[in-house]
Motif scaffolding. Structure first.
Motif, PDB file in Angstrom:
ATOM      1  N   VAL A   1       0.837  -1.255   0.045  1.00  0.00           N
ATOM      2  CA  VAL A   1       0.038   0.038   0.017  1.00  0.00           C
ATOM      3  C   VAL A   1       1.001   1.261  -0.138  1.00  0.00           C
ATOM      4  O   VAL A   1       1.757   1.218   0.643  1.00  0.00           O
ATOM      5  CB  VAL A   1      -0.930  -0.103   1.327  1.00  0.00           C
ATOM      6  N   HIS A   2       0.658   2.204  -0.925  1.00  0.00           N
ATOM      7  CA  HIS A   2       1.247   3.342  -0.964  1.00  0.00           C
ATOM      8  C   HIS A   2       0.448   4.733  -0.682  1.00  0.00           C
ATOM      9  O   HIS A   2       1.089   5.694  -0.303  1.00  0.00           O
ATOM     10  CB  HIS A   2       2.067   3.586  -2.233  1.00  0.00           C
ATOM     11  N   ASP A   3      -0.845   4.422  -0.667  1.00  0.00           N
ATOM     12  CA  ASP A   3      -1.620   5.608  -0.397  1.00  0.00           C
ATOM     13  C   ASP A   3      -3.042   5.238  -0.116  1.00  0.00           C
ATOM     14  O   ASP A   3      -3.350   4.249  -0.630  1.00  0.00           O
ATOM     15  CB  ASP A   3      -1.617   6.650  -1.794  1.00  0.00           C
ATOM     16  N   ALA A   4      -3.689   5.724   0.991  1.00  0.00           N
ATOM     17  CA  ALA A   4      -5.083   5.544   1.137  1.00  0.00           C
ATOM     18  C   ALA A   4      -5.804   6.633   1.145  1.00  0.00           C
ATOM     19  O   ALA A   4      -5.504   7.354   2.098  1.00  0.00           O
ATOM     20  CB  ALA A   4      -5.164   4.382   2.345  1.00  0.00           C
ATOM     21  N   ARG A   5      -7.182   6.434   0.809  1.00  0.00           N
ATOM     22  CA  ARG A   5      -8.008   7.665   1.120  1.00  0.00           C
ATOM     23  C   ARG A   5      -9.300   6.952   1.459  1.00  0.00           C
ATOM     24  O   ARG A   5      -9.917   6.068   0.889  1.00  0.00           O
ATOM     25  CB  ARG A   5      -8.404   8.323  -0.160  1.00  0.00           C
ATOM     26  N   ILE A   6      -9.760   7.246   2.944  1.00  0.00           N
ATOM     27  CA  ILE A   6     -10.791   6.729   3.693  1.00  0.00           C
ATOM     28  C   ILE A   6     -11.728   7.475   3.783  1.00  0.00           C
ATOM     29  O   ILE A   6     -11.673   8.612   4.135  1.00  0.00           O
ATOM     30  CB  ILE A   6     -10.302   6.156   4.908  1.00  0.00           C
ATOM     31  N   ALA A   7     -13.267   6.998   3.478  1.00  0.00           N
ATOM     32  CA  ALA A   7     -14.326   7.533   3.484  1.00  0.00           C
ATOM     33  C   ALA A   7     -15.483   6.806   3.892  1.00  0.00           C
ATOM     34  O   ALA A   7     -15.810   5.609   3.555  1.00  0.00           O
ATOM     35  CB  ALA A   7     -14.811   8.486   2.060  1.00  0.00           C
ATOM     36  N   THR A   8     -16.350   7.328   4.918  1.00  0.00           N
ATOM     37  CA  THR A   8     -17.440   6.521   5.543  1.00  0.00           C
ATOM     38  C   THR A   8     -18.627   7.372   5.446  1.00  0.00           C
ATOM     39  O   THR A   8     -18.572   8.473   5.815  1.00  0.00           O
ATOM     40  CB  THR A   8     -16.872   5.852   6.807  1.00  0.00           C
ATOM     41  N   PHE A   9     -19.717   6.556   4.889  1.00  0.00           N
ATOM     42  CA  PHE A   9     -20.924   7.229   4.606  1.00  0.00           C
ATOM     43  C   PHE A   9     -22.116   6.608   5.342  1.00  0.00           C
ATOM     44  O   PHE A   9     -22.488   5.909   4.721  1.00  0.00           O
ATOM     45  CB  PHE A   9     -21.288   7.561   3.207  1.00  0.00           C
ATOM     46  N   GLY A  10     -22.014   6.575   6.489  1.00  0.00           N
ATOM     47  CA  GLY A  10     -23.134   5.967   7.314  1.00  0.00           C
ATOM     48  C   GLY A  10     -22.604   4.458   7.318  1.00  0.00           C
ATOM     49  O   GLY A  10     -21.607   4.174   7.909  1.00  0.00           O
ATOM     50  N   GLU A  11     -23.365   3.258   6.882  1.00  0.00           N
ATOM     51  CA  GLU A  11     -22.861   2.154   6.878  1.00  0.00           C
ATOM     52  C   GLU A  11     -22.133   1.843   5.820  1.00  0.00           C
ATOM     53  O   GLU A  11     -21.522   0.607   5.356  1.00  0.00           O
ATOM     54  CB  GLU A  11     -24.312   1.207   6.937  1.00  0.00           C
ATOM     55  N   ARG A  12     -21.643   2.698   4.819  1.00  0.00           N
ATOM     56  CA  ARG A  12     -21.026   2.391   3.734  1.00  0.00           C
ATOM     57  C   ARG A  12     -19.716   3.054   3.462  1.00  0.00           C
ATOM     58  O   ARG A  12     -19.463   4.244   3.913  1.00  0.00           O
ATOM     59  CB  ARG A  12     -22.067   3.121   2.155  1.00  0.00           C
ATOM     60  N   VAL A  13     -18.637   2.295   3.143  1.00  0.00           N
ATOM     61  CA  VAL A  13     -17.069   2.583   3.106  1.00  0.00           C
ATOM     62  C   VAL A  13     -17.056   2.776   1.510  1.00  0.00           C
ATOM     63  O   VAL A  13     -17.189   1.968   0.717  1.00  0.00           O
ATOM     64  CB  VAL A  13     -16.395   1.670   3.941  1.00  0.00           C
ATOM     65  N   GLU A  14     -16.294   4.124   1.343  1.00  0.00           N
ATOM     66  CA  GLU A  14     -15.757   4.248  -0.076  1.00  0.00           C
ATOM     67  C   GLU A  14     -14.130   4.422   0.197  1.00  0.00           C
ATOM     68  O   GLU A  14     -14.003   5.811   0.604  1.00  0.00           O
ATOM     69  CB  GLU A  14     -16.606   5.041  -1.036  1.00  0.00           C
ATOM     70  N   ASP A  15     -13.313   3.381  -0.155  1.00  0.00           N
ATOM     71  CA  ASP A  15     -11.965   3.518   0.189  1.00  0.00           C
ATOM     72  C   ASP A  15     -11.256   3.418  -1.218  1.00  0.00           C
ATOM     73  O   ASP A  15     -11.564   2.665  -2.207  1.00  0.00           O
ATOM     74  CB  ASP A  15     -11.219   2.507   1.277  1.00  0.00           C
ATOM     75  N   PHE A  16     -10.089   4.337  -1.317  1.00  0.00           N
ATOM     76  CA  PHE A  16      -9.375   3.896  -2.469  1.00  0.00           C
ATOM     77  C   PHE A  16      -7.786   4.081  -2.012  1.00  0.00           C
ATOM     78  O   PHE A  16      -7.183   4.477  -1.198  1.00  0.00           O
ATOM     79  CB  PHE A  16      -9.389   5.617  -3.193  1.00  0.00           C
ATOM     80  N   PHE A  17      -7.198   3.102  -2.708  1.00  0.00           N
ATOM     81  CA  PHE A  17      -5.810   2.692  -2.403  1.00  0.00           C
ATOM     82  C   PHE A  17      -5.026   2.789  -3.856  1.00  0.00           C
ATOM     83  O   PHE A  17      -5.382   2.304  -4.854  1.00  0.00           O
ATOM     84  CB  PHE A  17      -5.625   1.198  -2.057  1.00  0.00           C
ATOM     85  N   GLN A  18      -3.647   2.920  -3.445  1.00  0.00           N
ATOM     86  CA  GLN A  18      -2.570   3.092  -4.547  1.00  0.00           C
ATOM     87  C   GLN A  18      -1.726   1.915  -4.137  1.00  0.00           C
ATOM     88  O   GLN A  18      -1.139   1.864  -3.203  1.00  0.00           O
ATOM     89  CB  GLN A  18      -1.908   4.475  -4.737  1.00  0.00           C
ATOM     90  N   LEU A  19      -1.388   1.086  -5.140  1.00  0.00           N
ATOM     91  CA  LEU A  19      -1.059  -0.317  -4.722  1.00  0.00           C
ATOM     92  C   LEU A  19       0.165  -0.568  -5.778  1.00  0.00           C
ATOM     93  O   LEU A  19       0.086  -0.236  -6.980  1.00  0.00           O
ATOM     94  CB  LEU A  19      -2.090  -1.523  -4.698  1.00  0.00           C
ATOM     95  N   THR A  20       1.220  -1.534  -5.194  1.00  0.00           N
ATOM     96  CA  THR A  20       1.980  -2.156  -6.221  1.00  0.00           C
ATOM     97  C   THR A  20       2.224  -3.409  -5.622  1.00  0.00           C
ATOM     98  O   THR A  20       1.953  -3.945  -4.470  1.00  0.00           O
ATOM     99  CB  THR A  20       3.491  -1.239  -6.143  1.00  0.00           C
TER     100      THR A  20
END
Length: 880
Positions: free
Chosen positions: A833-852
């Motif tokens: 993992v090189h980067d992570a953007r974490i967002a939680t909307f109530g019961e729903r999670v929308e996460d973004f990761f930069q990977l290698t």
């Protein structure tokens, strides 16, 4: 009342009780069986469509017969003692799981009577009745009634079931005593009780799991209105209040319809729960919707949403009318006063506004809006007269949606909006009178419209009004400390009515199917054109409605330190005025969705995006800023900060030779300076863990500087989970010499606040100990919260290429330890993992990761699929 095809179950037939003989074991068994048979018959009749009020009355009558039978068997016709039904039972209604409230009034105090009463109450419990009881002497009853309004109120509904009839007169003498709770005192006591009760439910009927009985607009509100009518106007029920002029027939019909809905829902809830339960919990909502015949129309109009909308509409009607009826009671108790003209068509009557001509609103519909303007002009007045409120209701019902086409009414509405922040209170009052939905028919369609999730904690109409109130806060000098940038922008804002219109329309198309932003844009264009706004102003409102989510999603889902992200956002916004309004609308929308969603981290995040976009929108910033210029600017600012703390430039540059360029591109100068100072102070001691309790990013900042190894990210996230921290953002960098430079922005999971210095130090110490060991930290195992288990979804995973890495978007249900579990899967599969953007909307999670992969190359198709399958297996919808 009940359809002929659904007859009520017959009343139980009971043998004549033998006085003072008690109830034998066999008789108790028979009574238990009889109660069970009766409840099953009532449940069957309800499923077949019988009226809930009639069924509750039948249960009350049936239980009453059994109670009298037991009383007679245990006490007989005892003198100087009587048994009264109180509470709902006193009113003759018992729902399937309601308590049976009883009062024994007696002038005797002897052991024989006490033993007989003990036997009687023990029998009630033994046969399956949930009895609440009190035994009092008349003097004691009077003293308690004088001391507590709640005791006095319970006596208003008292109904003698058995015993000495003379005690009826004794009880009536207490209730009818004018010295006990005279009208003004009783009204004040009931309002204080109402306010305290409503405060437990956030002063709104629109909670996700509302209380049918005690919540705002619930059945208790209707009971309270009856009690007030009886004590203040000697009016017996709502029909008596109509006769006394406190209600008109249309209002009486509205209350009757709402009460029928609430009683039907309560009856169904008791059957569904199988226990005394007044809350429409998530555990029951879907089952109740199915039980009552609601079906899904489409994914944005679920059966459960329709079911809950029925409740919210009924509760809202009760709450609105309840407030107005209480105002009528207050006016009734005020001394009469002369009328003084205050503007065209209105007069001041005491502390209230009234229409000079009773037919004003029928003759001139625009006056319906103008009277709210008049109230803004006279803040010393507390409201409308009772007769005026009634006339507003009648005229609004008569004119209906024709008001939305009336040029004079629309001109008055625009004039109201042009008042800016003060208009918001007027809009709230217009909504309470049903006028807002008449002027904006589309708003009436979202009245009571809920969304079945944990993100939106209010119905659409309630949320919209809260957004407007949040916008008005930017005009309040007291809010400068909390919203310095927002208040500054509002003060320079021209035409605030455009922002208020955008707030009114931003969610107005919810529940129709399709994109509500697109549909709402069309609605806004039509209405703003009808209002007579200039075309460019129509475009502004329509654009804000269409893109009201853009700033929030950009800030939370993308890397706003990336100049390309900022420039794309700036290009979409187009100009500074739109940016100003969008920033204010975004904050108001987030807080209006759920107060728990707003925190210092989001405040800082949106402010950073606003500031960066404002820079990009300057006339000389058409082209993206060169990355090297951003890096140089960050280095210079950070160096100046470090120099002010006494660090030598040579020492700083030595540390920076091992910093990747991304550090200066992705971090603010304050963060770079803080990390550099920590490294210099550590004097090459590794691992280094530094925690800033409240960083410049509005959160707790964690910096881990240690020899890089696979599993480091997983161990850190597992420890954060164990200590109940939420990760807002994670940035994972590697230095040229192979050191990990991991930065995490954190909030306390429970409070969504930054950590205290004590918690920050505890985190530092525990992480240092964990990183000193080779054994990885494993995620904690915790059960799923009751709320979350009702909102499980299958994970959605998408991969894309980005700058020599693979970006993975993960959308799934939230659960304890989610990020730690994801990090563990990545470790097991062999992904970095090189980067992570974490967002939680109530019961729903929308996460973004930069990977290698482990060679720092993008993930190939095989590794992507391996990771996808491992995540799907680990994150499959949990069952509890």
């Amino acid at each position: 009342m009940t359809p002929p095809s659904v007859p009520l179950p017959p009343l139980p037939r009971l043998p004549i009780a033998v006085p003072r003989s008690g109830v034998s074991t066999e008789a108790r068994k028979a009574l238990r069986q009889l109660l069970g048979d009766m409840d099953r018959a009532l449940a069957t009749a309800f499923r077949d469509g019988a009226d809930a009020t009639a069924l509750a009355a039948r249960r009350g009558e049936s239980v009453g017969r059994i109670v009298v039978h037991v009383w007679n068997a245990c006490l007989g016709e005892v003198a100087d003692t009587a048994l009264f039904a109180v509470g709902g039972f006193g009113r003759g209604l018992l729902f399937p799981q309601s308590d049976v409230d009883l009062l024994v009034l007696t002038t005797r105090d002897d052991p024989t009577l006490r033993r007989a009463l003990e036997q009687c109450f023990a029998t009630f419990w033994d046969i399956g009745l949930k009895v609440g009881h009190a035994v009092r002497e008349p003097a004691q009853c009077r003293a308690l009634a004088a001391e507590e309004a709640s005791v006095f109120t319970s006596l208003l509904d008292a109904r003698r079931l058995a015993g000495d009839p003379a005690l009826d007169t004794v009880l009536r003498s207490i209730v009818d005593d004018p010295a006990l709770w005279p009208p003004r005192a009783y009204l004040a006591a009931r309002l204080a009780e109402r306010d305290a009760r409503h405060a437990r439910f956030d002063d709104t009927a629109y909670n996700l799991e509302p209380n049918l009985k005690d919540g705002p607009g619930g059945l208790r509100t209707l009971d309270s209105l009856r009690w007030l009518g009886l004590r203040l106007a000697h009016a017996d029920g709502f029909d008596g209040m109509v006769a006394e002029g406190l209600l008109d027939p249309a209002e009486r019909a509205t209350l009757a319809e709402a009460e029928a809905t609430l009683r039907r829902y309560r009856f169904a809830l008791h059957l569904e729960a199988g226990r005394p339960e007044e809350r429409l919990l998530f555990d029951f909502q879907r089952g109740l919707a199915a039980r009552m015949g609601f079906v899904d129309q489409h994914e944005k109009n679920l059966g459960v949403e329709q079911f809950m909308q029925g409740y919210y509409r009924a509760a809202s009607q009760v709450e609105r009318l309840g407030v107005q009826i209480v105002e009528r009671f207050e006016e009734m108790l005020e001394p009469d006063s002369p009328m003084t003209p205050i503007g065209s068509g209105f007069v001041q009557h005491g502390r209230r506004i009234a229409a000079a001509d009773p037919e004003l609103f029928m003759i001139r519909p625009a006056a319906l809006v103008e009277i709210f303007l008049a109230r803004l002009d006279h803040p010393e007045l507390i409201g409308f007269s009772a007769e005026t409120m009634r006339r507003i209701h009648q005229a609004t019902a008569r004119h209906g949606s024709a008001l939305s086409d009336d040029p004079a009414a629309l001109a008055a509405f625009l004039k109201l909006l042009q008042r800016g922040a003060p208009a918001v209170d007027a809009l709230w009052r217009m909504n309470r009178h049903g006028l807002l939905a008449a002027i904006l028919p589309a708003f009436g369609k979202v009245f009571g419209r809920m969304q079945y999730d944990l993100f939106h904690v209010y119905t659409v109409d309630e949320h919209t009004l809260r957004v407007l109130r949040n916008l008005a806060r930017f005009a309040d000098p007291a809010a400068v400390k909390e919203f310095p940038l927002g208040c500054q922008i509002w003060a320079s804002l021209e035409k605030p009515e455009l922002l208020l219109l955008a707030g009114l329309f931003h969610d107005i198309a919810k529940g129709r199917g399709g994109d509500h932003s697109v549909l709402g844009e069309d609605d806004a264009r039509v209405f703003c054109t009808r209002l007579g706004l200039a075309p460019e102003h129509v475009d502004t409102v329509a654009w804000l409605v269409r893109w009201h989510l853009l700033m929030s999603t950009t800030a939370q889902r993308q890397d706003i330190t990336d100049p390309e992200v900022v420039n794309r956002f700036a290009e979409a916004v187009g100009d500074r005025l739109r940016l100003d309004r969008l920033y204010l609308l975004t904050i108001a929308d987030i807080i209006g969705t759920s107060p728990r969603l707003w925190n210092a981290w989001k405040d800082r995040l949106l402010a950073d995006l606003y500031t960066a976009t404002r820079y990009a929108l300057r006339s000389d910033a058409e082209l993206p800023r060169d990355a090297s210029a951003s890096i140089a600017e960050c280095r210079a600012s950070a160096l100046a900060l470090l120099a002010s703390e006494g660090f030598a430039e040579e020492a700083v540059e030595t540390v920076w030779r091992d910093f990747p360029e991304r550090s200066f591109l992705r971090h603010r100068p304050e963060q770079v300076a803080w990390q550099t100072a920590a490294i210099l102070r550590a004097d090459k001691a590794l691992p280094l863990v530094e925690v800033h309790p409240f960083s410049v990013r509005g959160s707790t900042e964690l910096f881990v500087y240690a020899p890089d190894r696979d599993g480091l990210f997983a161990s850190v996230t597992a420890m954060l989970d164990r200590m109940h921290f939420s990760v807002m953002e994670a940035r994972v960098l590697s230095s040229p010499s192979g050191l990990a430079m991991d930065t995490f922005l954190l909030l306390e999971a429970d409070s969504q606040m930054p950590a205290t210095p004590q918690r920050a130090d505890e985190l530092r110490q525990r992480l240092l100990r964990a990183l000193a060991e080779t054994k990885p930290v494993l995620p904690a195992r915790r059960g799923l919260h009751r709320h979350l288990k009702h909102f499980q979804m299958a994970p959605r995973i998408a991969f894309s290429a980005t700058g020599g890495r693979t970006q993975m978007a993960l959308v799934c249900s939230d659960r304890p330890g989610l990020l730690a579990a994801v990090a563990q899967v990545m470790l097991e599969v062999g992904v970095r993992v090189h980067d992570a953007r974490i967002a939680t909307f109530g019961e729903r999670v929308e996460d973004f990761f930069q990977l290698t992969d482990r060679h720092d190359a993008p993930l190939d198709g095989e590794l992507q699929e391996c990771l996808r399958q491992a995540l799907l297996e680990r994150l499959a919808p949990a069952q509890g």
